[in-house]
Design a protein around this motif. Structure first.
Motif, PDB file in Angstrom:
ATOM      1  N   LEU A 276     -15.576 127.577  12.232  1.00  0.00           N
ATOM      2  CA  LEU A 276     -14.959 128.380  11.175  1.00  0.00           C
ATOM      3  C   LEU A 276     -15.299 127.760   9.826  1.00  0.00           C
ATOM      4  O   LEU A 276     -15.036 126.575   9.610  1.00  0.00           O
ATOM      5  N   PHE A 337      -4.616 125.334   6.505  1.00  0.00           N
ATOM      6  CA  PHE A 337      -5.165 126.671   6.251  1.00  0.00           C
ATOM      7  C   PHE A 337      -5.456 126.882   4.769  1.00  0.00           C
ATOM      8  O   PHE A 337      -6.437 127.536   4.408  1.00  0.00           O
ATOM      9  N   SER A 340      -8.637 124.697   3.796  1.00  0.00           N
ATOM     10  CA  SER A 340      -9.850 125.240   4.414  1.00  0.00           C
ATOM     11  C   SER A 340     -10.234 126.570   3.777  1.00  0.00           C
ATOM     12  O   SER A 340     -11.426 126.884   3.643  1.00  0.00           O
ATOM     13  N   ALA A 341      -9.240 127.371   3.379  1.00  0.00           N
ATOM     14  CA  ALA A 341      -9.538 128.637   2.706  1.00  0.00           C
ATOM     15  C   ALA A 341     -10.177 128.378   1.347  1.00  0.00           C
ATOM     16  O   ALA A 341     -11.133 129.063   0.955  1.00  0.00           O
ATOM     17  N   SER A 344     -13.770 127.368   1.917  1.00  0.00           N
ATOM     18  CA  SER A 344     -14.638 128.416   2.465  1.00  0.00           C
ATOM     19  C   SER A 344     -15.171 129.375   1.410  1.00  0.00           C
ATOM     20  O   SER A 344     -16.178 130.034   1.636  1.00  0.00           O
ATOM     21  N   ASN A 351     -15.691 135.052   3.866  1.00  0.00           N
ATOM     22  CA  ASN A 351     -14.505 134.461   3.247  1.00  0.00           C
ATOM     23  C   ASN A 351     -14.511 134.660   1.732  1.00  0.00           C
ATOM     24  O   ASN A 351     -13.498 135.062   1.145  1.00  0.00           O
ATOM     25  N   ARG A 375      -5.578 135.613   6.871  1.00  0.00           N
ATOM     26  CA  ARG A 375      -6.649 136.239   7.657  1.00  0.00           C
ATOM     27  C   ARG A 375      -7.351 135.215   8.529  1.00  0.00           C
ATOM     28  O   ARG A 375      -7.674 135.486   9.693  1.00  0.00           O
ATOM     29  N   ARG A 376      -7.584 134.031   7.996  1.00  0.00           N
ATOM     30  CA  ARG A 376      -8.279 132.996   8.758  1.00  0.00           C
ATOM     31  C   ARG A 376      -7.435 132.500   9.929  1.00  0.00           C
ATOM     32  O   ARG A 376      -7.978 132.102  10.968  1.00  0.00           O
TER      33      ARG A 376
END
Length: 400
Positions: A276, A337, A340-341, A344, A351, A375-376
């Protein structure tokens, strides 16, 4: 001798030195209440006495960290499971009982009574060896990072008091060459005496990249200050000591991060998690520790809710549609999260496209990142459920 019950509830007010345990029956009457030392023999003795009270014992504890690690491991070894009753719940339930006293015995009784009345508390699972190692390693890394930030702030503060021009010249949190410079030279006069050529050679001998550029920047800062400030010599020694400590700490962080990387990649689902975008080994290890057993999440919504990414309604009467940020969720999971978002969206891909779409709809940066993180969470849950890697193309739908 009292007769054996069908079921009793045991509440444990856990602590570092000792635990207070209370057992109640189906009517709420106290059957057993004692202080138990946080020692294997004492816990086993108390465990045997409580198990003799009933055919079934339902355990509840208010701490699931290191203080109760031995206790939970011994319960699991004897086929017993405990549920986690949050401290906030215990505090609020205390107001429903008589008296205002605050004792370990009363807290243990309230924990047992709360577990007797409610059936929706999460079960505490003793982590597997891999998860336990990752939990210790990631926690230790977080402590080292916090120490590094504190030392850099202290270094900048001391350096500003004697050589503000040099303090402004470098980003000491990301520039190793600047820290190496400070281990040898901390005052304007010392840098001017050394000169560009000798300072460049001194830095190059210590493995500093772009040694000449670092030397030029330091000399430019030194030429702007001809005044020696009070306490300069003592401050120089402190700055040199802090710089050496930060460099040593960086080496420790490299070693711990290497071990986290190796340990995480031995996880059976590590490759799926890392596929991911934005999920590296550090955040992947944090996810494994924070999320725990993924079978506990019935669907992607439960995982997102545990991370605090699902708004909570606060409706009353004719006021409906009021959605607010939740208060009870895993901060650690939300951080995974969220970070990482953010990572991304740096590169082109779905993303970044989703983030720009939300910004185009009028969302602020934080709102768009939270929407992307939600969403992720769904995507990662689906990948782990199906055991497949992340791809930009959607999976082929097969006929039933």
């Amino acid at each position: 001798m009292s007769k054996r019950r069908a079921c009793v509830w045991a509440g444990i007010d856990a602590g570092k030195g000792h635990h207070w345990t209370a057992a109640v029956d189906e009517t709420g009457a106290t059957l057993w209440s004692k202080k138990v030392d946080n020692d294997e023999s004492a816990i086993l003795s108390a465990l045997g006495e409580i198990l003799n009270l009933a055919d079934e014992v339902r355990w509840a504890v208010d701490i699931s960290g290191t203080a109760s690690a031995l206790l939970l491991a011994l319960l699991a070894a004897h086929g017993q499971q405990a549920v986690y009753v949050p401290g906030r719940t215990v505090n609020r339930m205390a107001g429903a009982y008589r008296g205002e006293a605050k004792t370990d015995a009363r807290d243990a009784y309230i924990i047992a009574e709360t577990a007797r009345h409610r059936r929706d508390f999460a079960t505490i699972d003793v982590p597997a060896q891999l998860a336990a190692e990752l939990a210790l390693l990631t926690a230790h890394r977080s402590d080292l990072v916090a120490d590094r930030v504190r030392m850099i702030n202290r270094l900048r503060d001391v350096l500003t008091g004697v050589f503000p021009a040099l303090e402004r010249s470098f980003d000491y949190s990301a520039h190793k060459g600047a820290l190496v410079l400070l281990t040898g030279y901390q005052t304007p006069a010392a840098i001017r005496r050394r000169g560009r050529a000798r300072l460049t050679a001194w830095l190059a001998n210590r493995g500093v990249r772009s040694a000449d550029a670092v030397a030029v920047t330091a000399l430019e800062a030194a030429r702007t200050q001809q005044t020696a400030l009070p306490g300069e010599e003592v401050a120089a020694q402190i700055v040199a000591d802090l710089a050496e400590q930060i460099l040593a700490l960086d080496e420790r962080l490299k070693r711990i991060e290497k071990r986290i990387r190796e340990t995480f990649r031995s996880h059976p689902q590590a490759e799926i998690i890392e596929s991911l975008p934005g999920m590296g080994p550090m955040l992947g290890a944090e996810f494994v520790v924070a999320a725990g057993d993924l079978t506990a999440y019935a669907d992607a919504g439960h995982l997102a809710s545990a991370a605090g990414l699902v708004p909570v309604p606060r409706d009353s009467g004719r006021r409906t549609g009021n959605l607010h940020r939740p208060k009870r969720y895993s901060r650690r999971l939300r951080r995974v999260f969220y970070l990482s978002a953010q990572t991304s969206i740096i590169r082109e891909g779905p993303n970044r496209d989703f983030y720009l779409k939300k910004r185009g709809e009028g969302c602020k940066h934080v709102q768009a990142i939270i929407a992307l993180a939600r969403r992720r969470a769904s995507v990662l849950w689906a990948l782990l459920r199906d055991g497949r890697m992340f791809t930009t193309a959607p999976p082929v739908t097969q006929a039933a």
